[in-house]
Design a protein around this motif. Structure first.
Motif, PDB file in Angstrom:
ATOM      1  N   ASP A  94       0.865  -1.175   0.000  1.00  0.00           N
ATOM      2  CA  ASP A  94       0.000   0.000   0.000  1.00  0.00           C
ATOM      3  C   ASP A  94       0.905   1.228   0.000  1.00  0.00           C
ATOM      4  OD1 ASP A  94      -3.268   0.285   0.848  1.00  0.00           O
ATOM      5  OD2 ASP A  94      -2.042   2.083   0.817  1.00  0.00           O
ATOM      6  N   ILE A  95       0.496   2.233  -0.737  1.00  0.00           N
ATOM      7  CA  ILE A  95       1.322   3.441  -0.842  1.00  0.00           C
ATOM      8  C   ILE A  95       1.110   4.371   0.333  1.00  0.00           C
ATOM      9  CG2 ILE A  95      -0.344   4.807  -2.156  1.00  0.00           C
ATOM     10  CD1 ILE A  95       1.998   5.816  -3.850  1.00  0.00           C
ATOM     11  N   ASN A  96       0.014   4.197   1.073  1.00  0.00           N
ATOM     12  CA  ASN A  96      -0.308   5.080   2.186  1.00  0.00           C
ATOM     13  C   ASN A  96       0.438   4.636   3.435  1.00  0.00           C
ATOM     14  OD1 ASN A  96      -2.005   6.031   4.588  1.00  0.00           O
ATOM     15  ND2 ASN A  96      -2.893   7.181   2.894  1.00  0.00           N
ATOM     16  N   GLU A  97       1.081   5.596   4.099  1.00  0.00           N
ATOM     17  CA  GLU A  97       1.873   5.271   5.290  1.00  0.00           C
ATOM     18  C   GLU A  97       0.983   4.792   6.437  1.00  0.00           C
ATOM     19  OE1 GLU A  97       5.127   7.424   8.287  1.00  0.00           O
ATOM     20  OE2 GLU A  97       4.206   8.524   6.628  1.00  0.00           O
ATOM     21  N   GLY A  98      -0.191   5.418   6.598  1.00  0.00           N
ATOM     22  CA  GLY A  98      -1.098   4.980   7.655  1.00  0.00           C
ATOM     23  C   GLY A  98      -1.602   3.571   7.439  1.00  0.00           C
ATOM     24  N   SER A  99      -1.855   3.203   6.187  1.00  0.00           N
ATOM     25  CA  SER A  99      -2.310   1.846   5.896  1.00  0.00           C
ATOM     26  C   SER A  99      -1.217   0.829   6.184  1.00  0.00           C
ATOM     27  CB  SER A  99      -2.751   1.745   4.432  1.00  0.00           C
ATOM     28  OG  SER A  99      -3.869   2.567   4.187  1.00  0.00           O
ATOM     29  N   VAL A 100       0.025   1.176   5.883  1.00  0.00           N
ATOM     30  CA  VAL A 100       1.133   0.253   6.139  1.00  0.00           C
ATOM     31  C   VAL A 100       1.281  -0.002   7.635  1.00  0.00           C
ATOM     32  CG1 VAL A 100       3.629  -0.035   5.940  1.00  0.00           C
ATOM     33  CG2 VAL A 100       2.332   0.852   4.008  1.00  0.00           C
ATOM     34  N   LYS A 101       1.128   1.050   8.451  1.00  0.00           N
ATOM     35  CA  LYS A 101       1.193   0.852   9.903  1.00  0.00           C
ATOM     36  C   LYS A 101       0.046  -0.024  10.386  1.00  0.00           C
ATOM     37  CE  LYS A 101       3.531   5.249  10.845  1.00  0.00           C
ATOM     38  NZ  LYS A 101       3.427   6.570  11.524  1.00  0.00           N
ATOM     39  N   MET A 102      -1.146   0.206   9.831  1.00  0.00           N
ATOM     40  CA  MET A 102      -2.292  -0.606  10.228  1.00  0.00           C
ATOM     41  C   MET A 102      -2.105  -2.066   9.817  1.00  0.00           C
ATOM     42  SD  MET A 102      -5.216  -0.756  11.706  1.00  0.00           S
ATOM     43  CE  MET A 102      -5.695   0.956  11.880  1.00  0.00           C
ATOM     44  N   ILE A 103      -1.534  -2.314   8.640  1.00  0.00           N
ATOM     45  CA  ILE A 103      -1.274  -3.682   8.195  1.00  0.00           C
ATOM     46  C   ILE A 103      -0.303  -4.383   9.151  1.00  0.00           C
ATOM     47  CG2 ILE A 103      -0.242  -5.063   6.350  1.00  0.00           C
ATOM     48  CD1 ILE A 103      -1.316  -2.969   4.368  1.00  0.00           C
ATOM     49  N   GLY A 104       0.730  -3.662   9.582  1.00  0.00           N
ATOM     50  CA  GLY A 104       1.666  -4.244  10.533  1.00  0.00           C
ATOM     51  C   GLY A 104       1.005  -4.607  11.852  1.00  0.00           C
ATOM     52  N   GLU A 105       0.124  -3.728  12.361  1.00  0.00           N
ATOM     53  CA  GLU A 105      -0.581  -4.031  13.604  1.00  0.00           C
ATOM     54  C   GLU A 105      -1.502  -5.236  13.433  1.00  0.00           C
ATOM     55  OE1 GLU A 105      -0.164  -2.736  16.481  1.00  0.00           O
ATOM     56  OE2 GLU A 105       1.229  -1.121  15.942  1.00  0.00           O
ATOM     57  N   ASN A 106      -2.160  -5.329  12.282  1.00  0.00           N
ATOM     58  CA  ASN A 106      -3.052  -6.468  12.049  1.00  0.00           C
ATOM     59  C   ASN A 106      -2.280  -7.769  11.892  1.00  0.00           C
ATOM     60  OD1 ASN A 106      -5.384  -4.903  12.156  1.00  0.00           O
ATOM     61  ND2 ASN A 106      -5.307  -4.414   9.983  1.00  0.00           N
ATOM     62  N   MET A 135       4.997   1.285  -1.542  1.00  0.00           N
ATOM     63  CA  MET A 135       5.415   1.918  -2.791  1.00  0.00           C
ATOM     64  C   MET A 135       4.260   1.877  -3.769  1.00  0.00           C
ATOM     65  SD  MET A 135       7.922  -0.922  -4.577  1.00  0.00           S
ATOM     66  CE  MET A 135       9.083  -0.892  -3.225  1.00  0.00           C
ATOM     67  N   ASP A 136       4.442   2.560  -4.874  1.00  0.00           N
ATOM     68  CA  ASP A 136       3.417   2.544  -5.909  1.00  0.00           C
ATOM     69  C   ASP A 136       3.285   1.137  -6.478  1.00  0.00           C
ATOM     70  OD1 ASP A 136       2.709   2.954  -9.034  1.00  0.00           O
ATOM     71  OD2 ASP A 136       1.782   4.517  -7.830  1.00  0.00           O
ATOM     72  N   ALA A 137       2.035   0.696  -6.713  1.00  0.00           N
ATOM     73  CA  ALA A 137       1.805  -0.673  -7.183  1.00  0.00           C
ATOM     74  C   ALA A 137       2.457  -0.906  -8.544  1.00  0.00           C
ATOM     75  CB  ALA A 137       0.302  -0.946  -7.247  1.00  0.00           C
TER      76      ALA A 137
END
Length: 634
Positions: A224-236, A273-275
């Motif tokens: 995912d290119i969004n930094e907030g989404s990447v953090k959420m993915i790590g928590e999940n 990064m960008d897909a």
């Protein structure tokens, strides 16, 4: 001076103050001499005396501020804009300029009018200052846990609106995620381990389901290119006892540590990064695209590095574009001319497949359609990639234009011929052009003219759904299997050939080197293109039979017939519209017999209802037009 100050539990930028006095208090009044502006760099406003600095704050920063719930968002000139990702995947700073800081979501917006519109959207959606407290502070105290197929994910309370949150999660897309999981489970039986990519992770629930239920058969990458989404993915990932690595090199170096740690169920690679960049850099066996809107911008990169006999699944959510509500956008994105028809959902699926076939052909690859589903909220297309220029040429041959009659909605694909015809109306089975004035037909497309389903693959998907206990998707898979063979559910055995398919799977796994071989039963099913809505073509003044009772009449007449998931009132058959209406007329009953001349109210309606009372209807001679019901003169 620190550009942020804490207020309660949320961090608020110093440009957000309650009053002008609070803004002026930011100046260091202790000591004499010139002071710097707390909201401007020295290159913008040089240090000056206190009285000039207060006037500067009042006339520049406070005068153009924006009010929200008792706070004022003043304009800021500091270098605090967020970083952005370039084409190489590197973080570079944004050009320094004047901007505002949103008190709700901490976004930085340059123009004042844009900031007012941004705040107005927050007001319309009921957001407050505390709505994004968890996102800004980096804590998950304000999140809730959603569970789907034994997979838990953290989501924010506003998770259903993608414009408001980084962790977008739509519960209505559950059938889509289950279909994709069954597709990957079938591919995992052919070869392993699989390099799988979820290009738009959001909460990461799809990639977590892959890694949690398929285990060592898949190597999952969530991007995912969004930094907030990447953090959420790590928590999940940590919530589901998955180890997170930022690249595969780290995983190879830490193999010993993974063996010692027994708490983790698997490893997931998370990238930011960008897909398009990621798919150009690495090769994958399975790629899933689910962007917000159209996926047309990612097709070239998807087919660039996907491996031979790999699978690409695309979920398109640009419903207004696909379902004929924005025709100019449809032409711009897909290069297709379409109109609203009774079979518009199948047109949408064939339009997406045609775009994928053209993108694959540019990379000297062909496609084999395994599955095409169009429901209310999305259009899902799953294709297998076949490498080679000959495969690409065969796929392009199946892209043709469609002739659609606007009077009766009869349709037919153009013939496989490059020569010009004198009149394209001759290809239509109807005679509307001869009986109606003017031009009656329109040319649609280009569209995919081949099959939309693979019966053998759908049977194996149903088998995997049974094995993994995904019961919600069983009815849809059974309907898709029947639709692929153009049969009804009563005359179709779902689990009959399943043992044969499983035997072929075991034989395929015994091939030397576990080579990726397509199953012998995975042959595309040739079914009639498009369908007719029985309600759309009902006869005025006649009660048509129910669909399940009407299907045997078409079968007895010698036609292939079945239901379709695109439309609950649709019938997929190889009969023409005129033949369908003739059979429909024969087995329909008049609604009001009293209004027919020559028939009295006390008279019996036996002559009219004779065809319906006959329990074993005779096959209809389609070559001759059906006789209309005429009342007796006496």
């Amino acid at each position: 001076m620190d550009p942020t100050s804490t207020s309660g539990t949320a961090e608020r930028h110093i440009s957000i103050q309650q009053s002008l006095a609070d803004l002026k208090n930011l100046i260091d009044i202790e000591g004499a001499g010139k002071k710097t502006c707390p909201l401007c760099p020295e290159e913008k406003f040089k240090p000056n005396y206190s009285h000039k600095l207060r006037r500067h704050l009042q006339h520049l920063h406070w005068k153009v501020s924006i009010d929200f719930e008792g706070y004022r968002m003043c304009i800021c000139h500091l270098a605090c804009r967020r970083m952005k990702t370039n084409l190489n995947g590197e973080q570079v700073p944004v050009r320094i300029g004047a901007h505002y800081h949103c008190i709700v979501c901490s976004a930085t917006i340059a123009r004042r009018t844009d900031m007012i519109s941004h705040i107005t959207r927050h007001l319309n959606k009921g957001d407050t200052e505390a709505s994004f407290t968890g996102a800004s502070s980096g804590q998950l105290s304000s999140t809730e846990v959603m569970k789907e197929v034994d997979t838990d994910v953290h989501v924010f309370p506003n998770h259903t609106t993608p414009q408001k949150t980084d962790s977008f999660f739509n519960p209505k897309m559950k059938p889509n995620r289950q279909l994709i999981f069954c597709t990957l489970a079938v591919l995992a039986q052919e070869r392993k381990p699989l390099e799988c990519l979820d290009a738009f992770g959001a909460t990461g629930i799809m990639g977590l389901q892959w890694a949690k239920h398929l285990g060592d058969a898949v190597r999952v990458t969530i991007n995912d290119i969004n930094e907030g989404s990447v953090k959420m993915i790590g928590e999940n990932c940590h919530l589901n006892r998955m180890k997170v690595v930022m690249n595969r090199k780290e995983e190879e170096e830490d193999e010993d540590e993974v063996e010692e740690n027994d708490d983790t169920l698997g490893t997931i690679e998370v990238t930011q990064m960008d897909a398009n960049v990621l798919m150009h850099l690495r090769a994958f066996d399975f790629i899933h695209l689910d962007p917000f809107g159209t996926a047309i911008n990612y097709f070239d990169a998807t087919f660039r590095n996907v491996r031979n006999l790999g699978i690409v699944s695309v979920t398109s959510t640009d419903i207004s574009t696909l379902y004929c509500k924005a025709l100019n956008v449809t032409m711009r994105h897909y290069g297709c001319n379409i109109v609203r028809t009774e079979y518009y959902k199948e047109v949408a699926a064939r339009m997406v497949i045609a775009s994928m076939a053209r993108a694959a052909a540019r990379c000297n690859k062909g496609i084999e359609v395994l599955l095409a589903v169009a429901l209310e909220h999305f259009v899902l297309v799953v294709v297998r990639v076949l490498r080679g220029p000959s495969q690409a040429d065969e796929s392009l041959k199946k892209i043709r234009r469609l002739i659609h009659c606007q009077w009766c909605e009869e349709r037919v694909f153009y013939k496989k011929c490059h020569m010009l015809e004198e009149s394209a109306y001759q290809q239509l089975p109807c005679d509307c052009h001869g009986s109606m004035p003017g031009k009656t037909a329109v040319e649609l497309g280009p569209l995919w003219s081949g099959s939309l389903f693979n019966t053998g693959f759908l049977r194996r998907m149903l088998f995997e759904a049974v094995q993994h206990g995904i019961e919600d998707i069983h009815p849809l898979l059974k309907n898709l299997t029947c639709e692929s063979e153009c049969t009804t559910l009563k005359h179709h055995s779902i689990f009959g050939p399943m043992s044969h398919s499983s035997q072929e799977k075991r034989k395929g796994s015994e091939l030397p080197g576990n080579a990726a071989k397509r199953q012998k039963g995975d042959i595309p099913s040739e079914h009639p293109p498009f369908y007719y809505s029985i309600h759309r073509h009902s006869i005025r003044g006649m009660n048509i039979p129910k669909i399940n009772k009407f299907l045997p009449y078409l079968t007895q007449a010698g036609f292939r017939v079945g239901r379709t998931h695109f439309d609950p009132t649709g019938i997929r058959t190889d009969a023409t519209l005129a033949q369908l209406k003739a059979i429909l007329m024969k087995y329909s009953m008049p609604t009001h017999t009293d209004s027919l001349p020559g028939i009295h109210s006390h008279a019996s309606a036996e002559p009219i209802s004779e065809p319906v009372q006959d329990s074993t209807p005779k096959p209809l001679e389609i070559d001759q037009p059906a006789e209309e019901v005429k009342p007796e003169s006496g």
